[in-house]
Enzyme design. Structure first.
Site, PDB file in Angstrom:
ATOM      1  N   GLY A 110       0.790  -1.234   0.000  1.00 57.46           N
ATOM      2  CA  GLY A 110       0.000   0.000   0.000  1.00 57.46           C
ATOM      3  C   GLY A 110       0.817   1.277   0.000  1.00 57.46           C
ATOM      4  N   ILE A 117      -0.048   5.816   4.434  1.00 51.93           N
ATOM      5  CA  ILE A 117      -0.037   5.223   5.774  1.00 51.93           C
ATOM      6  C   ILE A 117       0.909   4.018   5.782  1.00 51.93           C
ATOM      7  CG2 ILE A 117      -1.481   3.978   7.433  1.00 51.93           C
ATOM      8  CD1 ILE A 117      -3.816   5.818   6.556  1.00 51.93           C
ATOM      9  N   ASP A 161      -0.772  -5.458  -8.203  1.00 49.79           N
ATOM     10  CA  ASP A 161      -2.111  -4.897  -8.393  1.00 49.79           C
ATOM     11  C   ASP A 161      -3.041  -6.050  -8.062  1.00 49.79           C
ATOM     12  OD1 ASP A 161      -4.606  -4.211  -9.360  1.00 49.79           O
ATOM     13  OD2 ASP A 161      -3.811  -3.059 -11.053  1.00 49.79           O
ATOM     14  N   VAL A 162      -3.787  -5.916  -6.993  1.00 55.06           N
ATOM     15  CA  VAL A 162      -4.585  -7.058  -6.514  1.00 55.06           C
ATOM     16  C   VAL A 162      -5.663  -7.473  -7.512  1.00 55.06           C
ATOM     17  CG1 VAL A 162      -4.165  -6.684  -4.052  1.00 55.06           C
ATOM     18  CG2 VAL A 162      -6.110  -5.556  -5.146  1.00 55.06           C
ATOM     19  N   ILE A 189      -4.540  -0.939   1.692  1.00 57.46           N
ATOM     20  CA  ILE A 189      -5.073  -0.567   0.383  1.00 57.46           C
ATOM     21  C   ILE A 189      -6.601  -0.536   0.424  1.00 57.46           C
ATOM     22  CG2 ILE A 189      -3.098  -1.585  -0.816  1.00 57.46           C
ATOM     23  CD1 ILE A 189      -4.888  -3.895  -1.681  1.00 57.46           C
ATOM     24  N   TYR A 252     -18.351   9.444   3.118  1.00 57.90           N
ATOM     25  CA  TYR A 252     -17.560   8.197   3.164  1.00 57.90           C
ATOM     26  C   TYR A 252     -18.313   7.063   2.457  1.00 57.90           C
ATOM     27  CZ  TYR A 252     -13.720   5.320   4.823  1.00 57.90           C
ATOM     28  OH  TYR A 252     -12.610   4.513   4.880  1.00 57.90           O
ATOM     29  N   LYS A 259     -15.551  -1.036   4.941  1.00 54.32           N
ATOM     30  CA  LYS A 259     -14.717  -1.068   6.155  1.00 54.32           C
ATOM     31  C   LYS A 259     -15.424  -1.844   7.268  1.00 54.32           C
ATOM     32  CE  LYS A 259     -11.161   1.491   4.763  1.00 54.32           C
ATOM     33  NZ  LYS A 259      -9.938   0.840   4.275  1.00 54.32           N
ATOM     34  N   THR A 290      -3.925  11.905   2.372  1.00 50.63           N
ATOM     35  CA  THR A 290      -3.158  11.025   1.474  1.00 50.63           C
ATOM     36  C   THR A 290      -3.819  11.030   0.095  1.00 50.63           C
ATOM     37  OG1 THR A 290      -4.512   9.113   2.008  1.00 50.63           O
ATOM     38  CG2 THR A 290      -2.578   9.482   3.397  1.00 50.63           C
TER      39      THR A 290
HETATM   40  N1  NAD Z   1      -6.133   8.664   4.678  1.00 50.42           N
HETATM   41  C1  NAD Z   1      -7.056   8.497   5.593  1.00 50.42           C
HETATM   42  O1  NAD Z   1      -7.646   9.443   6.097  1.00 50.42           O
HETATM   43  C2  NAD Z   1      -7.384   7.108   6.066  1.00 50.42           C
HETATM   44  C3  NAD Z   1      -8.027   6.951   7.294  1.00 50.42           C
HETATM   45  C4  NAD Z   1      -8.335   5.677   7.743  1.00 50.42           C
HETATM   46  C5  NAD Z   1      -8.027   4.598   6.946  1.00 50.42           C
HETATM   47  N2  NAD Z   1      -7.394   4.771   5.746  1.00 50.42           N
HETATM   48  C6  NAD Z   1      -7.069   3.588   4.959  1.00 50.42           C
HETATM   49  O2  NAD Z   1      -5.681   3.445   4.895  1.00 50.42           O
HETATM   50  C7  NAD Z   1      -5.356   2.653   3.756  1.00 50.42           C
HETATM   51  C8  NAD Z   1      -4.217   3.315   2.989  1.00 50.42           C
HETATM   52  O3  NAD Z   1      -4.641   4.505   2.393  1.00 50.42           O
HETATM   53  P1  NAD Z   1      -3.794   5.853   2.436  1.00 50.42           P
HETATM   54  O4  NAD Z   1      -4.653   6.863   3.078  1.00 50.42           O
HETATM   55  O5  NAD Z   1      -2.432   5.600   2.946  1.00 50.42           O
HETATM   56  O6  NAD Z   1      -3.729   6.281   0.902  1.00 50.42           O
HETATM   57  P2  NAD Z   1      -2.697   5.907  -0.273  1.00 50.42           P
HETATM   58  O7  NAD Z   1      -3.324   6.422  -1.512  1.00 50.42           O
HETATM   59  O8  NAD Z   1      -1.352   6.392   0.054  1.00 50.42           O
HETATM   60  O9  NAD Z   1      -2.710   4.334  -0.232  1.00 50.42           O
HETATM   61  C9  NAD Z   1      -3.709   3.568  -0.857  1.00 50.42           C
HETATM   62  C10 NAD Z   1      -3.000   2.422  -1.520  1.00 50.42           C
HETATM   63  O10 NAD Z   1      -3.948   1.511  -2.096  1.00 50.42           O
HETATM   64  C11 NAD Z   1      -3.310   0.974  -3.233  1.00 50.42           C
HETATM   65  N3  NAD Z   1      -4.242   0.300  -4.135  1.00 50.42           N
HETATM   66  C12 NAD Z   1      -5.406   0.775  -4.657  1.00 50.42           C
HETATM   67  N4  NAD Z   1      -5.895  -0.137  -5.531  1.00 50.42           N
HETATM   68  C13 NAD Z   1      -5.042  -1.196  -5.530  1.00 50.42           C
HETATM   69  C14 NAD Z   1      -4.973  -2.428  -6.225  1.00 50.42           C
HETATM   70  N5  NAD Z   1      -5.891  -2.768  -7.131  1.00 50.42           N
HETATM   71  N6  NAD Z   1      -3.934  -3.264  -5.980  1.00 50.42           N
HETATM   72  C15 NAD Z   1      -2.965  -2.945  -5.085  1.00 50.42           C
HETATM   73  N7  NAD Z   1      -2.959  -1.775  -4.413  1.00 50.42           N
HETATM   74  C16 NAD Z   1      -3.986  -0.915  -4.636  1.00 50.42           C
HETATM   75  C17 NAD Z   1      -2.674   2.197  -3.886  1.00 50.42           C
HETATM   76  O11 NAD Z   1      -1.693   1.797  -4.825  1.00 50.42           O
HETATM   77  C18 NAD Z   1      -2.090   2.875  -2.669  1.00 50.42           C
HETATM   78  O12 NAD Z   1      -0.773   2.443  -2.426  1.00 50.42           O
HETATM   79  C19 NAD Z   1      -6.644   2.466   2.988  1.00 50.42           C
HETATM   80  O13 NAD Z   1      -7.212   1.225   3.331  1.00 50.42           O
HETATM   81  C20 NAD Z   1      -7.511   3.593   3.518  1.00 50.42           C
HETATM   82  O14 NAD Z   1      -8.891   3.313   3.390  1.00 50.42           O
HETATM   83  C21 NAD Z   1      -7.074   6.013   5.300  1.00 50.42           C
END
Ligand code: NAD
Length: 351
Positions: A110, A117, A161-162, A189, A252, A259, A290
Site C-alpha cells: 500500500g 499510511i 495490483d490485486v 489498500i 464516506y 470497512k 493522502t
Molecule cells: N487517509 C485516511 O484518512 C485514512 C483513514 C483511515 C483509513 N485509511 C485507509 O488506509 C489505507 C491506505 O490509504 P492511504 O490513506 O495511505 O492512501 P494511499 O493512496 O497512500 O494508499 C492507498 C494504496 O492503495 C493501493 N491500491 C489501490 N488499488 C489497488 C490495487 N488494485 N492493488 C494494489 N494496491 C492498490 C494504492 O496503490 C495505494 O498504495 C486504505 O485502506 C484507507 O482506506 C485512510
C-alpha cells in the site's frame, strides 16, 4: 576507466561499442560478490550479492558514475557509511535505539508515496529492526516507491495490483522462497470507483460495489490465507480501517460499508487463526491527507472537525499510525487480537 583497490573485471562478452550500452563490472571480495553497471548517460547501480545498495542518477557520464560507485564500494568493504558526509542525505527512517522487532520479516502493501499510511508503517517497522518486503501498484507507481524501498533496504520489491490474477500469489511465493517465513503483513489498500464512492449507498451499482469490496476487503482475507502457511511460529496481520465503518460519516458512503465488512473479517480471521498464534487487527486512523482521500469531497472539513473534536486536539500523522501498528506486532502484544485500534487522538469516544 581507472580501476581502484577493488579488482573490477568487466564483462568481456558484453558489447561496449561506442558507448551506447550499459557496461558491467564484477568483483569478488571475501564472501561478497560486487557488481557495478553504468550507462553512458551517467546512471549506474552498485549491487552486493544481487542486492542494490547504491545508485547514481546524475553523473556527467559513465566514467564519473563508475568512479562514484567504486568509492561507495570501497567504503562498503571498509565497513564505513556508504556516502561521504557531504553527500549523505538525512535518513528518512527514524532512529530507534531498541530494535524491538529485530529478526522479524514482514510484507507491507500500500505504499504509493511518502504520504501513504503504509509508508508510515514501513518506516516504524524498519526503525525497530524488522526487514520489510514492499510492493508497488504498477510501473507508474514504481518510480515513487523504489526510492522508498531503497531507504528501507527492502530485499523484496515487487509489483502488486490485486486485481491482476496471480500477482498476489507471486509475492507470497517469492517470500516463501527467500525467507521461508513471515512475521507480519500490513494491508493498507482500498479502492472504490469514483462514481460508486461519491454516490449515495442506496444507488450503488453492483459492479462498483463488487470492486469496492473486492479490493478493500476480500484481498485482506486472501492475504491472510496466503500468509497462514508462512506464519509457522505465529505472526500478525494488519489492515487499515476508518471510523466511517461504525458511524455514518458524510461523503464516506460505500467505503464505510466495505470497512465494516473488513473489521468483521478481522474478528473472524482472528478467531480462526488465533490457535496458530496468528493475531489479526484493524488499525483505524483518524483522517490523513493522502492520495486515497482525493476522491472524498470536503475532506478538509473532516480534518478540521477531527482536530477540533478529538480529546488530543491534534490530527494524527502516518508516523503515529506506524508506531502503534509496530507495537501490536511485538511479542509483548501477543494476547491482543481481533482489535480495531483507533489511532485518532480519541475522536471516536466523543459524541
Ligand atoms: N487517509 C485516511 O484518512 C485514512 C483513514 C483511515 C483509513 N485509511 C485507509 O488506509 C489505507 C491506505 O490509504 P492511504 O490513506 O495511505 O492512501 P494511499 O493512496 O497512500 O494508499 C492507498 C494504496 O492503495 C493501493 N491500491 C489501490 N488499488 C489497488 C490495487 N488494485 N492493488 C494494489 N494496491 C492498490 C494504492 O496503490 C495505494 O498504495 C486504505 O485502506 C484507507 O482506506 C485512510
Amino acid at each position: 576507466m581507472t580501476l581502484s583497490k577493488v579488482d573490477w573485471k568487466t564483462n568481456e562478452k558484453l558489447a561496449v561499442g561506442k558507448g551506447a550500452t550499459v557496461q558491467e563490472f564484477f568483483a569478488t571480495v571475501g564472501n561478497d560478490k560486487l557488481q557495478i553497471d553504468v550507462a553512458p548517460w551517467g546512471e549506474g547501480h552498485l549491487k552486493v550479492n544481487g542486492r542494490e545498495i547504491a545508485n547514481i542518477e546524475d553523473a556527467k557520464d559513465r566514467r564519473q558514475a563508475f568512479r562514484e560507485l567504486d568509492k561507495i564500494a570501497t567504503r562498503y568493504l571498509a565497513g564505513q557509511p556508504l556516502h561521504s558526509a557531504s553527500k549523505r542525505k538525512p535518513s528518512m527512517i527514524p532512529a530507534a535505539k531498541a530494535k524491538l522487532l529485530e529478526g522479524k520479516k514482514g510484507l507491507i502493501v500500500g505504499i504509493a508515496n511518502e504520504n501513504s499510511i503504509a509508508w508510515g508503517c514501513a518506516k516504524a517497522f524498519r526503525a525497530f529492526g524488522a526487514e520489510v518486503a514492499v510492493t508497488y501498484l504498477n510501473d507508474k507507481a514504481k518510480k515513487y516507491v523504489e526510492p522508498l524501498a531503497r531507504e528501507l533496504e527492502s530485499p523484496i520489491v515487487m509489483p502488486l495490483d490485486v486485481s491482476v490474477p496471480g500477482q498476489m500469489e507471486a509475492v507470497f511465493e517469492r517470500i516463501s522462497k527467500e525467507w521461508g517465513k513471515l512475521d507480519f503483513v500490513v494491508h493498507s489498500i482500498a479502492f472504490s470507483p469514483k462514481d460508486t464512492l461519491q454516490g449515495r449507498v442506496v444507488d450503488v451499482p453492483r459492479d462498483g460495489f463488487l470492486t469496492t469490496m473486492d479490493v478493500s476487503c476480500w484481498t485482506f482475507i486472501r492475504m491472510a490465507h496466503l500468509a497462514e502457511p508462512l506464519m509457522k511460529k505465529g505472526g500478525t496481520l494488519f489492515t487499515m480501517s476508518y471510523y466511517g465503518s461504525q458511524m455514518v460519516v458524510k461523503n464516506y458512503n460505500i467505503m464505510g460499508v466495505a470497512k465494516a465488512a473488513l473489521e468483521c473479517a478481522v474478528r473472524y480471521l482472528a478467531a480462526e487463526l488465533g490457535p496458530k498464534g496468528i493475531r489479526v487487527h484493524a488499525i483505524s486512523p483518524g483522517p490523513l491527507a493522502t492520495r486515497a482521500v482525493s476522491g472524498i469531497p470536503e475532506f478538509d472539513a473532516l480534518l478540521d472537525k477531527a482536530k477540533a473534536k478529538a480529546p488530543a486536539r491534534s490530527l494524527v500523522s502516518i508516523d503515529d499510525v506506524g508506531v502503534a501498528t509496530a507495537f501490536l506486532a511485538h511479542d509483548a502484544a501477543r494476547l491482543i487480537t481481533g482489535e480495531t485500534l483507533y489511532v485518532d487522538g480519541g475522536y471516536h469516544i466523543i459524541d
